[in-house]
Design a protein around this motif. Sequence first.
Motif, PDB file in Angstrom:
ATOM      1  N   TYR A 474       1.015  -1.252  -0.203  1.00  0.00           N
ATOM      2  CA  TYR A 474       0.054   0.133  -0.265  1.00  0.00           C
ATOM      3  C   TYR A 474       0.841   1.576  -0.586  1.00  0.00           C
ATOM      4  O   TYR A 474       1.913   1.341   1.090  1.00  0.00           O
ATOM      5  N   ASP A 476       0.604   5.173  -0.162  1.00  0.00           N
ATOM      6  CA  ASP A 476      -0.964   6.600  -0.117  1.00  0.00           C
ATOM      7  C   ASP A 476      -0.550   7.457  -0.713  1.00  0.00           C
ATOM      8  O   ASP A 476      -0.879   6.957  -2.527  1.00  0.00           O
ATOM      9  N   PHE A 477       0.850   8.119  -1.069  1.00  0.00           N
ATOM     10  CA  PHE A 477       0.873   9.081  -1.595  1.00  0.00           C
ATOM     11  C   PHE A 477       3.069   8.882  -1.781  1.00  0.00           C
ATOM     12  O   PHE A 477       3.137   9.353  -0.865  1.00  0.00           O
ATOM     13  N   LEU A 482       4.179   3.447  -8.497  1.00  0.00           N
ATOM     14  CA  LEU A 482       3.408   2.729  -7.371  1.00  0.00           C
ATOM     15  C   LEU A 482       3.833   1.696  -8.080  1.00  0.00           C
ATOM     16  O   LEU A 482       3.858   1.100  -9.366  1.00  0.00           O
ATOM     17  N   GLY A 738      -1.721  13.041 -11.007  1.00  0.00           N
ATOM     18  CA  GLY A 738      -1.328  11.373 -10.879  1.00  0.00           C
ATOM     19  C   GLY A 738      -1.631  11.165 -12.778  1.00  0.00           C
ATOM     20  O   GLY A 738      -3.211  11.413 -13.688  1.00  0.00           O
ATOM     21  N   GLU A 740      -2.822   6.894 -14.159  1.00  0.00           N
ATOM     22  CA  GLU A 740      -3.495   6.070 -14.278  1.00  0.00           C
ATOM     23  C   GLU A 740      -2.140   5.694 -14.793  1.00  0.00           C
ATOM     24  O   GLU A 740      -2.168   4.091 -14.789  1.00  0.00           O
ATOM     25  N   ASN A 743       0.670   4.357 -13.906  1.00  0.00           N
ATOM     26  CA  ASN A 743       1.085   4.082 -12.924  1.00  0.00           C
ATOM     27  C   ASN A 743       1.751   5.206 -11.394  1.00  0.00           C
ATOM     28  O   ASN A 743       2.452   4.608 -11.014  1.00  0.00           O
ATOM     29  N   SER A 745       0.624   7.409  -9.178  1.00  0.00           N
ATOM     30  CA  SER A 745      -1.030   8.550  -8.183  1.00  0.00           C
ATOM     31  C   SER A 745      -0.165   9.764  -8.012  1.00  0.00           C
ATOM     32  O   SER A 745       0.494  10.802  -8.408  1.00  0.00           O
ATOM     33  N   HIS A 806       7.456  12.307 -10.144  1.00  0.00           N
ATOM     34  CA  HIS A 806       8.171  11.604  -9.700  1.00  0.00           C
ATOM     35  C   HIS A 806       9.082  11.109 -10.670  1.00  0.00           C
ATOM     36  O   HIS A 806       9.218  11.796 -11.270  1.00  0.00           O
ATOM     37  N   ASP A 888       4.318  11.832   0.073  1.00  0.00           N
ATOM     38  CA  ASP A 888       4.637  13.332  -0.481  1.00  0.00           C
ATOM     39  C   ASP A 888       3.893  14.739   0.451  1.00  0.00           C
ATOM     40  O   ASP A 888       4.991  16.002   0.265  1.00  0.00           O
TER      41      ASP A 888
END
Length: 974
Positions: A474, A476-477, A482, A738, A740, A743, A745, A806, A888
């Motif tokens: 998991y 989150d940010f 990711l 983000g 998607e 990949n 966020s 990123h 983040d």
Amino acid sequence: MNRNRISVIAVGWFLASCAATPSLPPEALLKQLEQRGTQALTEGDFRQARAQWQRGHALAQQYGDNAGIARFLVHLADADENVGEYRRAIERAQQALNIARDIRNRTIESRALLILSVAHRRMDDYAAAASYADTALTLARHLDDARLQSASLRNLGAVAQAQGAYQTALHYYRRALDLAEDAEDYSEQATTLNNLGGLYRRLAQYDQSLKHYERSLSLREKLRDRPGQGRVLGNLCVVRQHLRDFTRALEYCRRALDLAKDLGDRAREANHLNAIAAIHHAEGDYEQALVHYRRSAVLKRDLGDRAGEARSLNNMGDLYRQTNRPAQALEKFSESLSIKQRIEDSSGQSATHLNLGSLYVLLGQYSKAQEHYHRALLIQSELGEPDQLWRVLDGLRHVHAARNQLSLAVFFGKQAVNTIQAVRADILELEKSLQRSYLEDKIQVYRGLADLLIDSGRLWEAQQVLRMLKEEEYFDFVRGALPVTAASTQAFYSKGEQPWQHRYDQLIQNLAKLRAEYEELKQKARVNILTDSEKIRLEQLKEDRKQLRVAHREYLSELTENFANVEKDRLAEFPEKHLNSLKALQSALKTLGPDLILIHYFVTNEKLRIIVSVPDPLLAPIHRDVAINSNSLNRLIKEFRDSLQNPTRDPLPPAKRLYGHLIEPIVGILDAYNAKTLLVYLDDALRYVPLAALYDTRRDEYLAQRYAMARYTVGSDIHLKDEPRTNWRIAGLGVSEGFEDLNFSPLPAVVDELNAIVRESEQDSVGILPGKVYMDAAFTPDQLKTVLDPDCGASDCYQVIHLSTHFNFKPGTLTDSFLLLGRGTRLNLADFLSEEYDFSAVDLMTLSACETALSGDDAKGREVEGLGALAQNSGAKAVIATLWNVADRSTAIFMEQFYKHRQQQRRFKSEALRRTQEAFIKGAEMESAIAVSDAERGIRVYSEHEEGNYQPVPGAPYAHPFYWAPFVLMGNFL
């Protein structure tokens, strides 16, 4: 006598001798007997089916009805084949074929040919099987009989599959299924679906295999076809066994075995016994496994099923190997291989060569092991059976690791893992429990590869491999890619490995393509339907395959030699080559400050070497050696990083141990010179270590609470003494959106971060440094070039470039790692090296993204630079970069505080970084323009099964090193 009528005398004889009940017209009586036999066969009552058909056969003989005789012979042959009596089936089908041809009954002829095809295939006579099926197909087309065409194509597919021509088989099966569906023939559909399930099983596409088997079983149940149900149940058992779902596998197998015994189907009984043995074998019940293997082998031998017998012998040999009975194992393997070579069973030969390789590894005879693995690899390069291929590749990993050829072992280990990963990606639609059970016996492959990578100091790659074993993570940010589903990723090939992998991919593609064409023409040759041009092509393919196999051997030889040289080069390296400029550096230390200490760390196989240079050019560097070998050090570093990257784990135990090796041996020197700033060169896996997070037990504090630190790299020399310009202007470029499809966020804190740092106008009461923000769509390659331009006007120049976005790091070629710009644009490291991106005017490049400080090794142990090192080597005087995925919101706060310490309090960059880290540790009150909600005070970056024992510090939500330790300063620390 009229051959088309049945005499009253004959009927009377039949009724008297067979006790048939109500008197029927002769034609109707024969039809009734035929139907009763068919119904009995469907129900699995072979005894009754034979009885009905034998009566019909006798009656047809009595009358001289040759068509009836041939029909009943075909039925009887079908019953024989169903119970594994292949020789009798061939005898009867041949008799039927002769009669059918005499009377020119093409329907019966084609059915007899199909029985002959199946029986010959069962006895591994593939040439005859293909010939009979092809002739049957020609007749079926002439008759326009969709069912017979479907059965003929299916049989041709089965022959192709038995010989490893899987794509050809798939083509035949699909055509067969289409015809059966068009004819609404549910029995033929069920049979073809069963065949397709078996083919997908060979290709390790287990989700497709289960779907086709289950569809077949459903049809069999509707048709009340007990023999068919038994076959499919047995096949479902095998798939479940491959997925290591042993409970359900055994349930299917026992049901199938009971049916086979009840039906008298000895061929399937032998198959099910072998499958049950394999389950016991996998579960470690070797005694029961051996009992079942032996019973299966005896039945297979009696039935003349040489391929089945060879499989049982191979399995027995593997059992003997695992129970440390090498002589018996070798005997069984030799018997099995001999049979498989005689019947040209390529897949079977591969399996036995694989087991022989494993046996010789056990015996420590690595040359013989490698020879057998290479033979298996050549076969699998053509066949492409994933669940055999990964075992062969993993075997080669074992061989080369045992020979201390670590780079080569890593290469084969990556290939093994990626082969497994491809299968896992194909079964993502299966229930989670099956995805997990499939992985159980393969975990050692991942861990074995990770161990080799750790021993080699390639920690990022080891972390990537181990991450594949996690069910779910998991994030989150975080400011990096990711993690996608663990099962759908691949181990990344380094720069040095990529050419070899590309060459291998090309080689196996060519081998597989040639084999497919060769097998197709070879089957045509068996039935003498080749054109002259096809005959020439077949001869050319034989020669081409021979040459490709030679190329395969040469590839493996060159691969081995190349990586052996890699190991020699690695061992030949010595730290002195890094110290050529040490004397000049030592002279510069005094001008940089009396409390500055330069430290070089070098990792060797046997020890860690530390060289300390003090700010006195008249004093020689001080050497300290620490008795820890590279393997032990690398494992400690890995443990340390694992604890730092999971904010629920306690980082102190490994932090204290690593402090004992890296700092404790020189702490007296540091104290004697009242060191306040450490300029550090880190070698090998130490590049992954944030020294700030080491823990001093004596002082009960992190190293960040005592020393300011900067990393010294090759690119540091030229700008190390440069005084930074007084009035900094900053260009802040960021991506908050983000993507998607990539990949990535959203990063909502990036907007707050840049607003808090950059003051765009005099009315801006929040920003720290004057400058300009370029957010999302405004962050383009051209805009980055503009803010980097060293020929800018005085009012338009930027001394600080701050990138908040990123970053996706992969230590392969320069095109593999990239920075995310606005609108999803990707800027890779090769782009940064172009002349259009000039870093020479930059005092500080801050890379507020994930893993920007990381670098990797290629297959020759040479460093592959990350974004931070590349920016520095391209002219940036100093770089702040990161060692792992950063959170983040906390990162936004960290950057704001850093610039406050640097700009408002006029501290050196290294000291500003240290004070920010110390504030995070202590939870000191910090004025911030960045709002923090309770929900944003933590971040989950851990697997659901990996929560640790870290106790949060009251009032210090970001005290764990996860939040403050990844940030490192490279180059000019002033």
